[in-house]
Enzyme design. Structure first.
Site, PDB file in Angstrom:
ATOM      1  N   GLY A  46       0.833  -1.192   0.000  1.00  0.00           N
ATOM      2  CA  GLY A  46       0.000   0.000   0.000  1.00  0.00           C
ATOM      3  C   GLY A  46       0.866   1.239   0.000  1.00  0.00           C
ATOM      4  O   GLY A  46       2.035   1.183   0.403  1.00  0.00           O
ATOM      5  N   GLN A  51       3.230   9.954   1.154  1.00  0.00           N
ATOM      6  CA  GLN A  51       4.503   9.231   1.157  1.00  0.00           C
ATOM      7  C   GLN A  51       5.356   9.525  -0.076  1.00  0.00           C
ATOM      8  O   GLN A  51       6.545   9.225  -0.091  1.00  0.00           O
ATOM      9  CB  GLN A  51       4.262   7.717   1.244  1.00  0.00           C
ATOM     10  CG  GLN A  51       3.704   7.285   2.588  1.00  0.00           C
ATOM     11  CD  GLN A  51       3.571   5.778   2.659  1.00  0.00           C
ATOM     12  OE1 GLN A  51       2.594   5.223   2.167  1.00  0.00           O
ATOM     13  NE2 GLN A  51       4.548   5.114   3.249  1.00  0.00           N
ATOM     14  N   CYS A  94       6.267  -0.039   7.554  1.00  0.00           N
ATOM     15  CA  CYS A  94       5.873   1.096   6.715  1.00  0.00           C
ATOM     16  C   CYS A  94       7.061   1.501   5.853  1.00  0.00           C
ATOM     17  O   CYS A  94       8.188   1.567   6.354  1.00  0.00           O
ATOM     18  CB  CYS A  94       5.461   2.268   7.616  1.00  0.00           C
ATOM     19  SG  CYS A  94       4.991   3.748   6.703  1.00  0.00           S
ATOM     20  N   LEU A  95       6.800   1.765   4.575  1.00  0.00           N
ATOM     21  CA  LEU A  95       7.887   2.143   3.666  1.00  0.00           C
ATOM     22  C   LEU A  95       8.543   3.458   4.088  1.00  0.00           C
ATOM     23  O   LEU A  95       9.677   3.728   3.706  1.00  0.00           O
ATOM     24  CB  LEU A  95       7.357   2.265   2.227  1.00  0.00           C
ATOM     25  CG  LEU A  95       6.855   0.961   1.589  1.00  0.00           C
ATOM     26  CD1 LEU A  95       6.211   1.249   0.242  1.00  0.00           C
ATOM     27  CD2 LEU A  95       7.990  -0.048   1.442  1.00  0.00           C
ATOM     28  N   HIS A 136      -4.114   1.458   7.573  1.00  0.00           N
ATOM     29  CA  HIS A 136      -2.745   1.991   7.618  1.00  0.00           C
ATOM     30  C   HIS A 136      -2.596   3.166   6.645  1.00  0.00           C
ATOM     31  O   HIS A 136      -2.070   4.227   7.011  1.00  0.00           O
ATOM     32  CB  HIS A 136      -1.763   0.860   7.276  1.00  0.00           C
ATOM     33  CG  HIS A 136      -0.324   1.261   7.245  1.00  0.00           C
ATOM     34  ND1 HIS A 136       0.609   0.744   8.128  1.00  0.00           N
ATOM     35  CD2 HIS A 136       0.350   2.124   6.454  1.00  0.00           C
ATOM     36  CE1 HIS A 136       1.791   1.288   7.866  1.00  0.00           C
ATOM     37  NE2 HIS A 136       1.664   2.124   6.848  1.00  0.00           N
ATOM     38  N   GLU A 137      -3.096   2.986   5.413  1.00  0.00           N
ATOM     39  CA  GLU A 137      -2.927   4.046   4.406  1.00  0.00           C
ATOM     40  C   GLU A 137      -3.807   5.257   4.722  1.00  0.00           C
ATOM     41  O   GLU A 137      -3.390   6.399   4.509  1.00  0.00           O
ATOM     42  CB  GLU A 137      -3.223   3.508   2.996  1.00  0.00           C
ATOM     43  CG  GLU A 137      -2.336   2.352   2.540  1.00  0.00           C
ATOM     44  CD  GLU A 137      -0.852   2.541   2.806  1.00  0.00           C
ATOM     45  OE1 GLU A 137      -0.363   3.690   2.800  1.00  0.00           O
ATOM     46  OE2 GLU A 137      -0.175   1.530   3.045  1.00  0.00           O
ATOM     47  N   HIS A 140      -2.174   7.486   7.105  1.00  0.00           N
ATOM     48  CA  HIS A 140      -1.190   8.385   6.483  1.00  0.00           C
ATOM     49  C   HIS A 140      -1.849   9.701   6.046  1.00  0.00           C
ATOM     50  O   HIS A 140      -1.232  10.758   6.102  1.00  0.00           O
ATOM     51  CB  HIS A 140      -0.567   7.733   5.241  1.00  0.00           C
ATOM     52  CG  HIS A 140       0.622   6.860   5.542  1.00  0.00           C
ATOM     53  ND1 HIS A 140       1.779   7.334   6.114  1.00  0.00           N
ATOM     54  CD2 HIS A 140       0.825   5.535   5.335  1.00  0.00           C
ATOM     55  CE1 HIS A 140       2.655   6.334   6.235  1.00  0.00           C
ATOM     56  NE2 HIS A 140       2.098   5.230   5.785  1.00  0.00           N
TER      57      HIS A 140
END
Ligand code: NI
Length: 170
Positions: A46, A51, A94-95, A136-137, A140
């Protein structure tokens, strides 16, 4: 299409509340394509627009690599969680936080509404990994990272380690 740079903590764009998408235009289509390519290139499941440095309410999620290919790529513009059910512990990375993994509390099931990439209203009912990825997204988009949802000890440990590595590399 292009692979974009993924912003890492403590980049300030990750802490901002993202703005709603007002116009579904060519620029947005390009951004969506680039985000999808960036997500795949990073082996993520995702990605949220902040991000890649764009403070807009847009996410892409593809859990098919872990959950089976019958779950398609999901693009959501201005997503909103409409319903939640249950609570689970979810182990997440998380990226934007390389090397950080923590357990966070999530709703077990969610119903998310938003627009698809063509501006059509869609509703996604999700459980399992897809439910976690959507929450999660969407976090963000509200400037919330799993770091903010982690225990104080884990949070402090990560920040100390980051400071050390930053001071080493100058
Ligand atoms: Ni993330």
């Amino acid at each position: 299409m292009a692979v974009l740079e993924i912003r890492k903590y403590p980049d300030t764009v990750l802490k901002q509340k993202a703005e709603p998408v007002e116009k579904i235009d060519d620029g947005l289509q390009r951004l969506i394509d680039d985000m999808v390519e960036t997500m795949y290139a990073a082996s993520g499941i995702g990605l949220a627009a902040p991000q890649v440095g764009v403070s807009k309410r847009l996410i892409v999620v593809d859990v098919s690599v872990k959950e089976g290919e019958n779950i398609p790529l999901i693009v959501l513009v201005n997503p909103e969680i409409k319903e939640t059910e249950g609570t689970v512990d979810s182990e997440e990375g998380c990226l934007s936080l390389p090397g950080f993994i923590t357990t966070v509390k999530r709703a077990e099931k969610v119903v998310v509404e938003g627009l698809d990439r063509h501006g059509k209203k869609i509703t996604v009912s999700a459980e399992g990994l897809l439910s976690m990825a959507l929450q999660h997204e969407i976090d963000h988009l509200n400037g919330t990272l799993i770091l903010d949802r982690a225990s104080l000890i884990k949070r402090e440990f990560f920040k100390k380690r980051l400071q050390k590595s930053l001071s080493k590399t100058g």
